[in-house]
Design a protein around this motif. Structure first.
Motif, PDB file in Angstrom:
ATOM      1  N   VAL A 246       0.840  -1.204   0.000  1.00 24.22           N
ATOM      2  CA  VAL A 246       0.000   0.000   0.000  1.00 24.22           C
ATOM      3  C   VAL A 246       0.878   1.259   0.000  1.00 24.22           C
ATOM      4  O   VAL A 246       0.621   2.219  -0.747  1.00 24.22           O
ATOM      5  CB  VAL A 246      -0.944  -0.001   1.218  1.00 24.22           C
ATOM      6  CG1 VAL A 246      -1.649   1.351   1.350  1.00 24.22           C
ATOM      7  CG2 VAL A 246      -1.961  -1.118   1.098  1.00 24.22           C
ATOM      8  N   ILE A 247       1.912   1.249   0.837  1.00 20.73           N
ATOM      9  CA  ILE A 247       2.825   2.406   0.904  1.00 20.73           C
ATOM     10  C   ILE A 247       3.537   2.602  -0.422  1.00 20.73           C
ATOM     11  O   ILE A 247       3.682   3.736  -0.919  1.00 20.73           O
ATOM     12  CB  ILE A 247       3.828   2.223   2.059  1.00 20.73           C
ATOM     13  CG1 ILE A 247       3.093   2.220   3.398  1.00 20.73           C
ATOM     14  CG2 ILE A 247       4.885   3.333   2.039  1.00 20.73           C
ATOM     15  CD1 ILE A 247       3.975   1.894   4.583  1.00 20.73           C
ATOM     16  N   ASP A 248       4.011   1.497  -1.031  1.00 22.70           N
ATOM     17  CA  ASP A 248       4.716   1.597  -2.315  1.00 22.70           C
ATOM     18  C   ASP A 248       3.801   2.127  -3.414  1.00 22.70           C
ATOM     19  O   ASP A 248       4.219   2.965  -4.241  1.00 22.70           O
ATOM     20  CB  ASP A 248       5.271   0.230  -2.716  1.00 22.70           C
ATOM     21  CG  ASP A 248       6.625  -0.045  -2.088  1.00 22.70           C
ATOM     22  OD1 ASP A 248       7.274   0.921  -1.639  1.00 22.70           O
ATOM     23  OD2 ASP A 248       7.032  -1.218  -2.037  1.00 22.70           O
ATOM     24  N   THR A 250       1.249   4.055  -3.063  1.00 20.57           N
ATOM     25  CA  THR A 250       1.066   5.494  -2.821  1.00 20.57           C
ATOM     26  C   THR A 250       2.273   6.280  -3.301  1.00 20.57           C
ATOM     27  O   THR A 250       2.133   7.330  -3.975  1.00 20.57           O
ATOM     28  CB  THR A 250       0.845   5.752  -1.322  1.00 20.57           C
ATOM     29  OG1 THR A 250      -0.275   4.986  -0.856  1.00 20.57           O
ATOM     30  CG2 THR A 250       0.591   7.228  -1.061  1.00 20.57           C
ATOM     31  N   GLY A 251       3.482   5.789  -2.959  1.00 21.86           N
ATOM     32  CA  GLY A 251       4.706   6.479  -3.388  1.00 21.86           C
ATOM     33  C   GLY A 251       4.857   6.496  -4.896  1.00 21.86           C
ATOM     34  O   GLY A 251       5.232   7.525  -5.484  1.00 21.86           O
ATOM     35  N   ALA A 253       2.478   6.320  -7.120  1.00 15.00           N
ATOM     36  CA  ALA A 253       1.472   7.223  -7.696  1.00 15.00           C
ATOM     37  C   ALA A 253       1.939   8.677  -7.611  1.00 15.00           C
ATOM     38  O   ALA A 253       1.759   9.460  -8.566  1.00 15.00           O
ATOM     39  CB  ALA A 253       0.145   7.048  -6.962  1.00 15.00           C
ATOM     40  N   LEU A 254       2.549   9.052  -6.498  1.00 13.81           N
ATOM     41  CA  LEU A 254       3.060  10.417  -6.359  1.00 13.81           C
ATOM     42  C   LEU A 254       4.211  10.676  -7.324  1.00 13.81           C
ATOM     43  O   LEU A 254       4.317  11.772  -7.908  1.00 13.81           O
ATOM     44  CB  LEU A 254       3.496  10.657  -4.911  1.00 13.81           C
ATOM     45  CG  LEU A 254       2.369  10.699  -3.862  1.00 13.81           C
ATOM     46  CD1 LEU A 254       2.946  10.777  -2.459  1.00 13.81           C
ATOM     47  CD2 LEU A 254       1.444  11.892  -4.131  1.00 13.81           C
ATOM     48  N   THR A 273       7.326  16.786  -2.929  1.00 12.01           N
ATOM     49  CA  THR A 273       6.520  15.617  -3.276  1.00 12.01           C
ATOM     50  C   THR A 273       7.398  14.499  -3.817  1.00 12.01           C
ATOM     51  O   THR A 273       7.224  13.321  -3.491  1.00 12.01           O
ATOM     52  CB  THR A 273       5.449  15.996  -4.310  1.00 12.01           C
ATOM     53  OG1 THR A 273       4.609  17.016  -3.776  1.00 12.01           O
ATOM     54  CG2 THR A 273       4.597  14.781  -4.676  1.00 12.01           C
ATOM     55  N   SER A 277       7.777  10.964  -1.998  1.00 14.47           N
ATOM     56  CA  SER A 277       7.338   9.750  -2.682  1.00 14.47           C
ATOM     57  C   SER A 277       8.457   8.713  -2.732  1.00 14.47           C
ATOM     58  O   SER A 277       8.209   7.512  -2.562  1.00 14.47           O
ATOM     59  CB  SER A 277       6.861  10.085  -4.094  1.00 14.47           C
ATOM     60  OG  SER A 277       7.919  10.660  -4.866  1.00 14.47           O
ATOM     61  N   LEU A 280       8.637   7.162   0.618  1.00 12.47           N
ATOM     62  CA  LEU A 280       7.538   6.209   0.794  1.00 12.47           C
ATOM     63  C   LEU A 280       7.853   4.876   0.125  1.00 12.47           C
ATOM     64  O   LEU A 280       7.597   3.801   0.682  1.00 12.47           O
ATOM     65  CB  LEU A 280       6.243   6.790   0.225  1.00 12.47           C
ATOM     66  CG  LEU A 280       5.521   7.843   1.071  1.00 12.47           C
ATOM     67  CD1 LEU A 280       4.320   8.396   0.317  1.00 12.47           C
ATOM     68  CD2 LEU A 280       5.075   7.247   2.406  1.00 12.47           C
TER      69      LEU A 280
END
Length: 324
Positions: A246-248, A250-251, A253-254, A273, A277, A280
């Motif tokens: 989940v963290i990866d 999110t990172g 995507a950023l 950002t 990212s 993350l």
């Protein structure tokens, strides 16, 4: 020690374990019922700092009464498992909600080779007899979650009516202090792939005047905390791997959003950002690696459990062989 023959004696010793806290009203009947159902069994009542006459009533009914000063059902069961030696153990509550006449069949299943026999309330009368709706909801939620996680089909996760083998009792590490111990037992058994058998029983609600010691909110939170802890310990790869994924995501995507801006403008306009990212992604990868390492440790723990179980089983067979 003599040579191990690997056969059961004609008479197997049975211990009935009754953890009690303020069960003056019902404990006498419970002991009498178990005496009738298992006349040759030793019945132990561990009094957990009762403020009423539970201990006195238990002695009058013919039980072996001992004291456990550490408050909490988990602490009481831990003391029972440590102190008492028998071929088969039957554990119930002192509140007269479980039928003693089911005990002989549960004992026989243990003698047939099962490590733990679960007295299944939920397949019979529990939802009709139990007058606490939040307990019913909690049982369903916990059951569904644990069965999904361990790919199992256990009907009653939190029942207090169980029978155990000697090997199970002596190799099960009890960490929970309170009522969450039954949930811990079930998760431990599923993780270690012990031989389980579920036997439907006729549950009845407490008689009028008998007060439940369960705190619906407080004990419910403890059960959820126990589930969370044991998932982290017994299923670390799905736990940490899922968190890391989940963290990866999110990172990544950023990072993609920053790259799109760079593609359109030719400049990196959001350095914070971008840095965040990347961090993350690194944290997510670290979480996944942690899950892999802990998963190896958990598998080694399962191997150690099997080894210890084999040793205890061997020693018990040797002891029984010497007595013949």
């Amino acid at each position: 020690m003599g040579r191990v023959k690997g056969i059961q004696p004609l008479k197997a010793t049975t211990a009935v374990l009754l953890p009690c806290y303020n069960e003056e009203q019902t404990i006498g009947k419970v002991i009498s019922d178990f005496h009738a159902a298992l006349p040759e069994a030793d019945i132990y009542v561990y009094d957990n700092n009762s403020t009423d006459r539970t201990a006195q009533k238990a002695k009058e009914a013919g039980a072996i009464v001992r004291q456990e000063p550490r408050q909490g059902k988990g602490n009481v069961i831990r003391a029972m498992f440590e102190d008492i030696d028998a071929n088969v153990y039957v554990m119930a509550d002192g509140d007269d909600t479980y039928p003693a006449d089911a005990a002989p069949a549960m004992v026989q299943k243990v003698l047939d080779g099962y490590d733990m026999v679960i007295g299944d309330r939920l397949s019979s009368t529990y939802f009709q007899e139990n007058k606490r709706p939040f307990h019913n909801i909690g049982n369903r939620v916990v059951r569904g979650f644990i069965n999904s996680l361990f790919n199992a089909h256990v009907t009653d996760i939190m029942t207090g009516y169980r029978a155990f083998s000697f090997t199970y009792v002596k190799t099960y590490p009890i960490l929970s202090k309170g009522f969450e111990v039954e949930t811990e037992m079930t998760i431990h058994s599923l993780d270690k792939n012990v031989r389980l058998y579920e036997m439907p029983i006729q549950y009845r609600d407490r008689p009028e005047g008998s007060v439940s010691k369960l705190d619906t909110v407080g004990d419910g939170l403890k059960v959820l905390s126990t589930i969370f802890r044991m998932i982290r310990e017994y299923r670390p790869l799905p736990f940490f791997g899922g968190l890391g994924a989940v963290i990866d995501i999110t990172g990544i995507a950023l990072v993609i959003s920053v790259l799109i801006d760079f593609w359109n403008t030719g400049a990196v306009a959001r350095f914070p950002t971008l840095i965040g990212s990347v961090l993350l992604i690194l944290v997510g990868l670290l979480s996944i690696v942690t899950g892999i390492i802990l998963d190896v440790i958990a598998k080694n723990d399962r191997k150690s459990y099997i080894t210890n179980s084999n040793i205890f089983s061997y020693l018990k067979r040797a002891e029984l062989s010497d007595k013949e």
